[in-house]
Design an enzyme around this catalytic site. Structure first.
Site, short mmCIF file in Angstrom:
data_model
loop_
_atom_site.label_atom_id
_atom_site.label_comp_id
_atom_site.label_asym_id
_atom_site.label_seq_id
_atom_site.Cartn_x
_atom_site.Cartn_y
_atom_site.Cartn_z
N SER A 1 -4.33 13.31 110.60
CA SER A 1 -5.54 12.97 111.36
C SER A 1 -6.57 12.44 110.36
O SER A 1 -6.49 12.73 109.17
CB SER A 1 -6.08 14.24 112.02
OG SER A 1 -7.33 13.97 112.61
N TYR B 1 -7.54 23.36 111.80
CA TYR B 1 -6.95 22.05 112.11
C TYR B 1 -6.99 21.14 110.88
O TYR B 1 -5.98 20.54 110.49
CB TYR B 1 -7.69 21.41 113.28
CG TYR B 1 -7.10 20.09 113.75
CD1 TYR B 1 -5.93 20.06 114.49
CD2 TYR B 1 -7.72 18.87 113.45
CE1 TYR B 1 -5.39 18.86 114.92
CE2 TYR B 1 -7.18 17.67 113.87
CZ TYR B 1 -6.01 17.67 114.61
OH TYR B 1 -5.47 16.46 115.03
N1 LIG Z 1 -5.62 12.60 120.20
C1 LIG Z 1 -6.32 12.48 119.07
O1 LIG Z 1 -7.52 12.13 119.05
C2 LIG Z 1 -5.65 12.76 117.74
C3 LIG Z 1 -6.33 12.40 116.57
C4 LIG Z 1 -5.74 12.64 115.35
C5 LIG Z 1 -4.48 13.21 115.29
N2 LIG Z 1 -3.83 13.54 116.44
C6 LIG Z 1 -2.49 14.13 116.31
O2 LIG Z 1 -1.57 13.34 117.05
C7 LIG Z 1 -0.45 14.16 117.43
C8 LIG Z 1 -0.20 13.97 118.91
O3 LIG Z 1 -1.32 14.50 119.60
P1 LIG Z 1 -1.80 14.04 121.05
O4 LIG Z 1 -3.19 13.63 120.94
O5 LIG Z 1 -0.77 13.13 121.65
O6 LIG Z 1 -1.80 15.48 121.74
P2 LIG Z 1 -1.04 16.02 123.01
O7 LIG Z 1 -1.51 17.43 123.19
O8 LIG Z 1 -1.20 15.07 124.11
O9 LIG Z 1 0.48 16.03 122.52
C9 LIG Z 1 0.97 16.98 121.60
C10 LIG Z 1 2.40 17.30 121.97
O10 LIG Z 1 2.90 18.30 121.06
C11 LIG Z 1 3.69 19.19 121.82
N3 LIG Z 1 3.81 20.48 121.14
C12 LIG Z 1 2.84 21.41 120.92
N4 LIG Z 1 3.35 22.47 120.29
C13 LIG Z 1 4.68 22.22 120.09
C14 LIG Z 1 5.73 22.94 119.49
N5 LIG Z 1 5.55 24.17 118.97
N6 LIG Z 1 6.96 22.37 119.45
C15 LIG Z 1 7.17 21.13 119.99
N7 LIG Z 1 6.22 20.41 120.59
C16 LIG Z 1 4.97 20.94 120.63
C17 LIG Z 1 2.96 19.31 123.15
O11 LIG Z 1 3.79 19.84 124.17
C18 LIG Z 1 2.55 17.87 123.39
O12 LIG Z 1 3.54 17.14 124.09
C19 LIG Z 1 -0.84 15.60 117.04
O13 LIG Z 1 -0.22 15.91 115.81
C20 LIG Z 1 -2.35 15.53 116.88
O14 LIG Z 1 -2.84 16.51 116.01
C21 LIG Z 1 -4.38 13.33 117.67
#
Ligand SMILES: NC(=O)c1ccc[n+]([C@@H]2O[C@H](COP(=O)([O-])OP(=O)(O)OC[C@H]3O[C@@H](n4cnc5c(N)ncnc54)[C@H](O)[C@@H]3O)[C@@H](O)[C@H]2O)c1
Length: 218
Positions: A109, A123
């Site tokens: 991130s 986080y």
């Molecule tokens: N959305 C944002 O603004 C943002 C910004 C920076 C980084 N990220 C990162 O991007 C990645 C995807 O996030 P997103 O925004 O799509 O979130 P999201 O919550 O939509 O998706 C995250 C996914 O991870 C899965 N998950 C959670 N725990 C798990 C486990 N123990 N085993 C397997 N799967 C698991 C969830 O079921 C979900 O499908 C994450 O690593 C998040 O930290 C997101």
């Protein structure tokens, strides 16, 4: 292979891939469990014959300063975001090293890789770990034909962010960035596709910010 703890979310992705003419299957995966990670890798090889690419996208988000973060919440954050990346990579690497070929794309991130942010101690720490784990794996496995890179997304319009902030907060948040908007999931996917593909054949250990300029101005 689409792998997630959530079968409904995973199946939605599988259906999208199938409708676009691709082949896909869902496997239940808990990235915090070594056995679950190993069995999904085995199932992938059994189904598709090989494993060339691993995209480590699973993650959770919770806010809090150190004093506001319980030991359980801290442990859970590190277990999913950092140990999960380690465990699934380890399971995939066993196969990739034997084949002398592979590309791993991790997701950190902008917060935690370039900078910290307020009220997100666990986080930010987990994502800082993902960035350095990526670079460490890139060095260790470069000579074995495996590339490892990390994407640092800026705020992106996904369920994670929509759960954490109200629509008004999201809009105000988006306006603080140079592009005045949130990222779209497909903009992160495009970067992942590049890093995973042979177009990035000389790219390893890279920390790619896909953030609409967010980190350019801090
Ligand atoms: N959305 C944002 O603004 C943002 C910004 C920076 C980084 N990220 C990162 O991007 C990645 C995807 O996030 P997103 O925004 O799509 O979130 P999201 O919550 O939509 O998706 C995250 C996914 O991870 C899965 N998950 C959670 N725990 C798990 C486990 N123990 N085993 C397997 N799967 C698991 C969830 O079921 C979900 O499908 C994450 O690593 C998040 O930290 C997101």
């Amino acid at each position: 292979m689409v792998a997630d703890t959530s079968e409904s979310g995973g199946m939605e992705t599988v259906e999208q891939i199938r409708q676009a003419g691709g082949r896909a299957r869902f496997a239940r995966l808990d990235v915090t469990q070594a056995e679950s990670s190993r069995s999904v890798v085995q199932a992938t090889i059994a189904e598709f014959g090989d494993l060339h690419i691993l995209f480590n996208g699973a993650g959770i988000l919770a806010y809090g300063t150190v004093l506001e973060t319980t030991e359980e919440a801290w442990a859970r954050m590190l277990a999913v975001n950092l140990t999960g990346t380690f465990l699934v990579s380890k399971a995939a690497l066993e196969h990739m090293v034997a084949k002398r070929r592979g590309s791993i794309v991790n997701v950190a991130s902008t917060t935690g890789s370039h900078d910290a942010c307020a009220h997100a101690a666990a986080y930010v720490s987990s994502k800082g770990g993902v960035t350095l784990l990526t670079r460490s794996m890139a060095i260790d496995y470069a000579k074995l034909g495996i590339r490892v890179n990390v994407i640092c997304p800026g705020p992106t319009d996904t369920p994670m962010l929509r759960k954490a902030l109200t629509p008004d907060e999201l809009e105000a948040f988006a306006r603080t960035f140079p592009m005045n908007r949130l990222g779209r999931p497909e903009e992160i996917a495009a970067a992942a596709l590049f890093l995973a593909s042979d177009d990035a054949s000389f790219v390893t250990g890279a920390v790619l910010h896909v953030d609409g300029g967010q980190t350019a101005e801090v």
